[in-house]
Write an enzyme that holds these catalytic residues in place. Structure first.
Site, PDB file in Angstrom:
ATOM      1  N   GLU A  33       0.796  -1.170   0.170  1.00  0.00           N
ATOM      2  CA  GLU A  33      -0.151   0.033  -0.062  1.00  0.00           C
ATOM      3  C   GLU A  33       0.671   1.321   0.071  1.00  0.00           C
ATOM      4  N   THR A  37      -1.801   4.681   5.564  1.00  0.00           N
ATOM      5  CA  THR A  37      -2.671   3.799   6.269  1.00  0.00           C
ATOM      6  C   THR A  37      -3.675   2.877   5.485  1.00  0.00           C
ATOM      7  N   GLY A  39      -6.728   0.494   3.696  1.00  0.00           N
ATOM      8  CA  GLY A  39      -8.206   0.709   3.680  1.00  0.00           C
ATOM      9  C   GLY A  39      -8.628   1.451   2.397  1.00  0.00           C
ATOM     10  N   GLY A 116       3.850   0.059  -5.053  1.00  0.00           N
ATOM     11  CA  GLY A 116       4.103  -1.101  -5.876  1.00  0.00           C
ATOM     12  C   GLY A 116       4.174  -1.107  -7.346  1.00  0.00           C
ATOM     13  N   SER A 147      -9.235   3.657  -7.807  1.00  0.00           N
ATOM     14  CA  SER A 147      -9.743   4.676  -8.766  1.00  0.00           C
ATOM     15  C   SER A 147      -9.204   6.042  -8.168  1.00  0.00           C
ATOM     16  N   GLY A 187     -21.794  13.738  -5.777  1.00  0.00           N
ATOM     17  CA  GLY A 187     -22.465  15.172  -5.739  1.00  0.00           C
ATOM     18  C   GLY A 187     -23.638  15.066  -5.005  1.00  0.00           C
ATOM     19  N   LEU A 188     -24.315  14.025  -4.985  1.00  0.00           N
ATOM     20  CA  LEU A 188     -25.719  14.429  -4.122  1.00  0.00           C
ATOM     21  C   LEU A 188     -25.493  13.932  -2.582  1.00  0.00           C
ATOM     22  N   ALA A 322     -17.723  -0.383  -2.967  1.00  0.00           N
ATOM     23  CA  ALA A 322     -16.772  -1.236  -2.325  1.00  0.00           C
ATOM     24  C   ALA A 322     -17.090  -2.812  -2.089  1.00  0.00           C
ATOM     25  N   HIS A 446     -44.565  -5.492  12.760  1.00  0.00           N
ATOM     26  CA  HIS A 446     -45.307  -4.117  12.721  1.00  0.00           C
ATOM     27  C   HIS A 446     -44.985  -3.557  13.697  1.00  0.00           C
TER      28      HIS A 446
HETATM   29  P1  FAD Z   1      -9.449   1.554  -3.724  1.00  0.00           P
HETATM   30  O1  FAD Z   1     -10.211   1.556  -2.510  1.00  0.00           O
HETATM   31  O2  FAD Z   1      -9.583   2.762  -4.333  1.00  0.00           O
HETATM   32  O3  FAD Z   1      -8.113   1.105  -3.013  1.00  0.00           O
HETATM   33  C1  FAD Z   1      -6.898   1.129  -3.888  1.00  0.00           C
HETATM   34  C2  FAD Z   1      -5.754   1.425  -2.822  1.00  0.00           C
HETATM   35  O4  FAD Z   1      -4.507   0.959  -3.692  1.00  0.00           O
HETATM   36  C3  FAD Z   1      -5.482   2.868  -2.467  1.00  0.00           C
HETATM   37  O5  FAD Z   1      -5.198   2.743  -0.969  1.00  0.00           O
HETATM   38  C4  FAD Z   1      -4.163   3.336  -3.231  1.00  0.00           C
HETATM   39  O6  FAD Z   1      -3.420   4.225  -2.366  1.00  0.00           O
HETATM   40  C5  FAD Z   1      -3.289   1.882  -3.413  1.00  0.00           C
HETATM   41  N1  FAD Z   1      -2.692   1.938  -4.447  1.00  0.00           N
HETATM   42  C6  FAD Z   1      -2.950   2.319  -5.756  1.00  0.00           C
HETATM   43  N2  FAD Z   1      -1.543   2.086  -6.503  1.00  0.00           N
HETATM   44  C7  FAD Z   1      -0.973   1.626  -5.861  1.00  0.00           C
HETATM   45  C8  FAD Z   1       0.567   1.043  -6.021  1.00  0.00           C
HETATM   46  N3  FAD Z   1       0.995   1.224  -7.359  1.00  0.00           N
HETATM   47  N4  FAD Z   1       1.219   0.622  -5.085  1.00  0.00           N
HETATM   48  C9  FAD Z   1       0.648   0.617  -3.884  1.00  0.00           C
HETATM   49  N5  FAD Z   1      -0.588   1.091  -3.698  1.00  0.00           N
HETATM   50  C10 FAD Z   1      -1.412   1.385  -4.511  1.00  0.00           C
HETATM   51  N6  FAD Z   1     -18.657   2.669  -2.237  1.00  0.00           N
HETATM   52  C11 FAD Z   1     -19.427   1.967  -1.726  1.00  0.00           C
HETATM   53  O7  FAD Z   1     -20.127   0.825  -2.098  1.00  0.00           O
HETATM   54  N7  FAD Z   1     -20.518   2.593  -0.713  1.00  0.00           N
HETATM   55  C12 FAD Z   1     -20.301   3.947  -0.557  1.00  0.00           C
HETATM   56  O8  FAD Z   1     -20.905   4.296   0.437  1.00  0.00           O
HETATM   57  C13 FAD Z   1     -19.140   4.720  -1.198  1.00  0.00           C
HETATM   58  N8  FAD Z   1     -18.942   5.841  -0.773  1.00  0.00           N
HETATM   59  C14 FAD Z   1     -17.799   6.500  -1.376  1.00  0.00           C
HETATM   60  C15 FAD Z   1     -17.740   7.939  -1.022  1.00  0.00           C
HETATM   61  C16 FAD Z   1     -16.782   8.727  -1.601  1.00  0.00           C
HETATM   62  C17 FAD Z   1     -16.387  10.036  -1.376  1.00  0.00           C
HETATM   63  C18 FAD Z   1     -15.832   7.870  -2.749  1.00  0.00           C
HETATM   64  C19 FAD Z   1     -14.888   8.730  -3.540  1.00  0.00           C
HETATM   65  C20 FAD Z   1     -16.050   6.772  -3.039  1.00  0.00           C
HETATM   66  C21 FAD Z   1     -17.304   5.973  -2.658  1.00  0.00           C
HETATM   67  N9  FAD Z   1     -17.297   4.626  -2.583  1.00  0.00           N
HETATM   68  C22 FAD Z   1     -18.522   3.830  -2.098  1.00  0.00           C
HETATM   69  C23 FAD Z   1     -16.601   3.905  -3.759  1.00  0.00           C
HETATM   70  C24 FAD Z   1     -15.468   3.048  -2.885  1.00  0.00           C
HETATM   71  O9  FAD Z   1     -14.863   3.836  -2.251  1.00  0.00           O
HETATM   72  C25 FAD Z   1     -14.534   2.241  -3.919  1.00  0.00           C
HETATM   73  O10 FAD Z   1     -15.562   1.672  -4.951  1.00  0.00           O
HETATM   74  C26 FAD Z   1     -13.715   1.302  -3.183  1.00  0.00           C
HETATM   75  O11 FAD Z   1     -12.833   1.874  -2.508  1.00  0.00           O
HETATM   76  C27 FAD Z   1     -13.108   0.508  -4.394  1.00  0.00           C
HETATM   77  O12 FAD Z   1     -12.107  -0.268  -3.784  1.00  0.00           O
HETATM   78  P2  FAD Z   1     -10.775  -0.829  -4.450  1.00  0.00           P
HETATM   79  O13 FAD Z   1     -10.053  -1.646  -3.327  1.00  0.00           O
HETATM   80  O14 FAD Z   1     -10.960  -1.243  -5.695  1.00  0.00           O
HETATM   81  O15 FAD Z   1      -9.912   0.189  -4.706  1.00  0.00           O
HETATM   82  P1  NAD Z   2     -21.240   8.942 -10.966  1.00  0.00           P
HETATM   83  O1  NAD Z   2     -21.040   8.137 -12.192  1.00  0.00           O
HETATM   84  O2  NAD Z   2     -22.412   8.328 -10.049  1.00  0.00           O
HETATM   85  O3  NAD Z   2     -22.060  10.331 -11.338  1.00  0.00           O
HETATM   86  C1  NAD Z   2     -21.295  11.386 -12.230  1.00  0.00           C
HETATM   87  C2  NAD Z   2     -22.460  12.143 -12.841  1.00  0.00           C
HETATM   88  O4  NAD Z   2     -21.967  13.474 -13.354  1.00  0.00           O
HETATM   89  C3  NAD Z   2     -23.474  11.491 -13.559  1.00  0.00           C
HETATM   90  O5  NAD Z   2     -24.746  11.450 -13.376  1.00  0.00           O
HETATM   91  C4  NAD Z   2     -22.826  12.110 -14.907  1.00  0.00           C
HETATM   92  O6  NAD Z   2     -24.020  12.114 -15.810  1.00  0.00           O
HETATM   93  C5  NAD Z   2     -22.504  13.319 -14.615  1.00  0.00           C
HETATM   94  N1  NAD Z   2     -21.723  14.067 -15.590  1.00  0.00           N
HETATM   95  C6  NAD Z   2     -20.496  13.449 -16.284  1.00  0.00           C
HETATM   96  N2  NAD Z   2     -19.896  14.260 -17.280  1.00  0.00           N
HETATM   97  C7  NAD Z   2     -20.590  15.707 -16.739  1.00  0.00           C
HETATM   98  C8  NAD Z   2     -20.440  16.859 -17.153  1.00  0.00           C
HETATM   99  N3  NAD Z   2     -19.650  17.192 -18.345  1.00  0.00           N
HETATM  100  N4  NAD Z   2     -21.478  17.878 -17.003  1.00  0.00           N
HETATM  101  C9  NAD Z   2     -22.203  17.546 -16.014  1.00  0.00           C
HETATM  102  N5  NAD Z   2     -22.481  16.227 -15.686  1.00  0.00           N
HETATM  103  C10 NAD Z   2     -21.525  15.466 -16.038  1.00  0.00           C
HETATM  104  O7  NAD Z   2     -19.877   9.447 -10.370  1.00  0.00           O
HETATM  105  P2  NAD Z   2     -19.394   9.946  -8.827  1.00  0.00           P
HETATM  106  O8  NAD Z   2     -20.708  10.830  -8.293  1.00  0.00           O
HETATM  107  O9  NAD Z   2     -18.254  10.885  -9.212  1.00  0.00           O
HETATM  108  O10 NAD Z   2     -19.069   8.923  -8.011  1.00  0.00           O
HETATM  109  C11 NAD Z   2     -17.985   7.978  -8.619  1.00  0.00           C
HETATM  110  C12 NAD Z   2     -18.033   6.524  -8.304  1.00  0.00           C
HETATM  111  O11 NAD Z   2     -17.865   6.552  -6.831  1.00  0.00           O
HETATM  112  C13 NAD Z   2     -19.266   6.000  -8.695  1.00  0.00           C
HETATM  113  O12 NAD Z   2     -19.124   4.967  -9.598  1.00  0.00           O
HETATM  114  C14 NAD Z   2     -19.986   5.620  -7.329  1.00  0.00           C
HETATM  115  O13 NAD Z   2     -20.371   4.184  -7.708  1.00  0.00           O
HETATM  116  C15 NAD Z   2     -18.856   5.559  -6.377  1.00  0.00           C
HETATM  117  N6  NAD Z   2     -19.542   6.175  -5.123  1.00  0.00           N
HETATM  118  C16 NAD Z   2     -20.468   5.196  -4.805  1.00  0.00           C
HETATM  119  C17 NAD Z   2     -21.255   5.596  -3.555  1.00  0.00           C
HETATM  120  C18 NAD Z   2     -22.033   4.837  -2.747  1.00  0.00           C
HETATM  121  O14 NAD Z   2     -22.441   3.655  -3.003  1.00  0.00           O
HETATM  122  N7  NAD Z   2     -23.097   5.346  -1.873  1.00  0.00           N
HETATM  123  C19 NAD Z   2     -20.979   6.929  -2.840  1.00  0.00           C
HETATM  124  C20 NAD Z   2     -19.992   7.716  -3.639  1.00  0.00           C
HETATM  125  C21 NAD Z   2     -19.339   7.305  -4.756  1.00  0.00           C
END
Ligand code: FAD
Ligand code: NAD
Length: 468
Positions: A33, A37, A39, A116, A147, A187-188, A322, A446
């Site tokens: 990682e 930290t 996660g 890595g 991502s 956004g929402l 996640a 209920h």
């Molecule tokens: P990540 O969690 O992105 O983990 C990748 C890890 O790899 C990172 O720690 C990074 O530092 C490490 N890494 C990358 N490249 C290297 C390298 N070369 N060497 C060593 N380490 C490296 N999803 C949900 O299901 N529910 C939610 O409520 C939700 N809320 C979200 C809210 C926000 C604001 C955001 C941004 C995302 C949210 N997501 C949610 C999406 C969720 O965070 C991701 O889908 C999830 O973290 C993806 O897991 P992952 O293991 O693929 O990658």
């Molecule tokens: P998203 O794909 O959910 O939403 C992006 C929005 O931006 C879409 O509605 C799209 O039509 C719009 N958009 C794209 N280009 C645009 C432009 N040029 N002008 C105006 N609008 C535009 O992506 P996000 O909200 O950035 O979240 C990223 C990822 O993280 C998602 O894939 C989501 O699954 C994950 N995430 C999940 C949760 C959850 O599970 N509760 C919470 C946060 C993030």
């Protein structure tokens, strides 16, 4: 050089879960990682901190807007202590990431902190903060690098006024007017945090609906609820310019007719999706192919074109969630151990943690129409639920889509109180290929919100919901 059966690159929910499952199966496992930290995005700057702030801001919102009606008089109007709110969020994150350290120790997984990269298909180099490099050998590598926020080519994310979700999780003031580009999940959710704290929120969305990939009823209903807390929506608007000058940001967009919208605010949150992260990973050295969208290409076993190298989570195709990443981590560990696991991607639920919450599993009505699948719809509004009236959470509804002939449940879409948790019942039902009538015949306590699912199922079965 230390040798492992499995080396996981990235410790997000995909990577750490995959590592634990591999260790459980008796494989000698290491995880790499680049951050201090563990996660990943989810625990550090994603799911967990956003939910912590959503919970805090919801408490504030309730105190301001509903306590008096509940018969709770506060001595003075509640005040926001944003530094404390952010500090509590960070406390939750720290506790959660430390929990992963514990789990790594418990499962005897070696943790390497550093970036890595592939030296070749069986060797991973770890470049540490002090510049030193260590190499480890692996029979199997799981790429779980996740991502990063995506942007638009003309936007300069200065991380001060023009920000991504990462900065929005640690602002030091409540914005006066936050302009959000993208009416998707991020956004929402983050708009809800600041909207509840008093910011004016303007959402500019390219499509003609918010949360456009979910069942269309959900977007319509959520838009109504968010308008009540002061959100303004500009749908079907294409953003063309974002500028920041001092404390002022300006966003220009065109609507479908070519009319220009100009919005001025103090923060712009860019939330237009996320991009797979493979920077400096040395995929070329291992010979691993990417697809046309910059994702690591995988087959049905999540194996790349190179035998023994797998990829999971946000860095591969599919929903960026996640729990999808977790499923894939488990799947790959079991494949490596010689098992034959299975993931039903259609039954991975999606949740938006606004209030009301939106939760969904299976096919949307739009997909069923497009596929020509004969279906029937049952729905039930929360305003007809006694439990919802008791808690003053009457916005929203549950929609059950079932096959017209077989009655099998094909999709469940909910917007309302506690839907994030309630969707689990629909997932279980669909995993067991339940019919709408199966749910209609199961006793639900209920008064609970879950009765609304049963009522929607009764409505889908043969229009015999009891309370509407
Ligand atoms: P990540 O969690 O992105 O983990 C990748 C890890 O790899 C990172 O720690 C990074 O530092 C490490 N890494 C990358 N490249 C290297 C390298 N070369 N060497 C060593 N380490 C490296 N999803 C949900 O299901 N529910 C939610 O409520 C939700 N809320 C979200 C809210 C926000 C604001 C955001 C941004 C995302 C949210 N997501 C949610 C999406 C969720 O965070 C991701 O889908 C999830 O973290 C993806 O897991 P992952 O293991 O693929 O990658
Ligand atoms: P998203 O794909 O959910 O939403 C992006 C929005 O931006 C879409 O509605 C799209 O039509 C719009 N958009 C794209 N280009 C645009 C432009 N040029 N002008 C105006 N609008 C535009 O992506 P996000 O909200 O950035 O979240 C990223 C990822 O993280 C998602 O894939 C989501 O699954 C994950 N995430 C999940 C949760 C959850 O599970 N509760 C919470 C946060 C993030």
């Amino acid at each position: 050089m230390n040798q492992y059966d499995v080396v996981v690159i990235g410790s997000g929910p995909g990577g750490y879960v995959g590592a634990i499952r591999a260790a459980q199966l008796g494989l000698k496992t290491a995880i790499v990682e680049r951050y201090n930290t563990l996660g990943g995005t989810c625990l550090n700057v994603g799911c967990i901190p956003s939910k912590a702030l959503l919970d805090s801001s919801e408490h504030y919102h309730q105190a301001v807007h509903t306590f008096a009606e509940h018969g709770i008089d506060l001595k003075s109007a509640p005040k926001i202590n944003l530094p404390q709110m952010i500090a509590r969020k960070q406390g939750v994150v720290d506790q959660t990431t430390k929990g992963i350290d514990f789990l790594m120790k418990k499962n005897k997984i070696d943790v390497y902190h550093g970036h890595g990269s592939f030296v070749d298909a069986r060797t991973v180099a770890i470049t540490k903060d002090d510049g030193s490099v260590e190499q480890i050998g692996a029979k199997n590598v799981i790429i779980a690098t996740g991502s990063k926020p995506a942007s638009l080519p003309f936007i300069n994310i200065d991380k001060k006024r023009v920000i991504t979700s990462t900065e929005a999780l640690k602002l030091d003031e409540v914005p006066k007017h936050m302009i959000i580009i993208g009416g998707g999940v991020i956004g929402l959710e983050l708009g809800s945090v600041y909207g509840r704290l008093g910011s004016q929120i303007s959402v500019v969305e390219y499509m003609d609906s918010i949360i456009p990939t979910m069942d269309r009823t959900m977007g319509k209903e959520l838009q109504k609820s968010l308008k009540k807390i002061g959100f303004d929506f500009y749908l079907s608007h294409k953003v063309k310019e974002v500028t920041a000058k001092g404390k002022t940001v300006t966003v220009k967009a065109d609507n479908a007719k070519g009319e220009e919208l100009v919005l001025e605010g103090d923060y712009v949150l860019v939330a237009v999706g996320r991009r797979p992260y493979t920077d400096n990973l040395g995929l070329d050295k291992a010979g691993v192919k990417m697809d046309e969208r910059g994702r690591v290409e995988v087959d049905n076993h999540l194996q790349t074109n190179v035998a023994g190298i797998y990829a999971i989570g946000d860095v591969v195709k599919g929903a960026m969630l996640a729990h999808k990443a977790e499923e894939e981590g488990t799947f790959v560990a079991e494949v490596i151990a010689g098992q034959k696991p299975h993931i039903n991607y259609n039954l991975i639920p999606g949740v938006v943690y606004t209030w009301p919450e939106v939760a969904s599993v299976g096919y949307t009505e739009e997909q069923l129409k497009a596929d020509g699948t004969p279906y029937k719809v049952g729905s039930f509004p929360f305003k007809a639920s006694g439990r919802a009236r008791a808690s003053m959470d009457t916005d929203g509804l549950i929609k059950v889509l079932a096959h017209k002939e077989t009655d099998e449940i094909l999709g469940v879409h909910m917007i309302g109180p506690r839907c994030a948790d309630m969707i689990a019942e629909a997932v279980v039902a669909m995993e067991f290929r339940a019919s709408a009538e199966d749910i209609a015949r199961i006793s639900h306590a209920h008064p609970t919100f879950t009765e609304s699912f049963r009522e929607a199922a009764l409505d889908a079965t043969d229009k015999r919901a009891i309370h509407i």
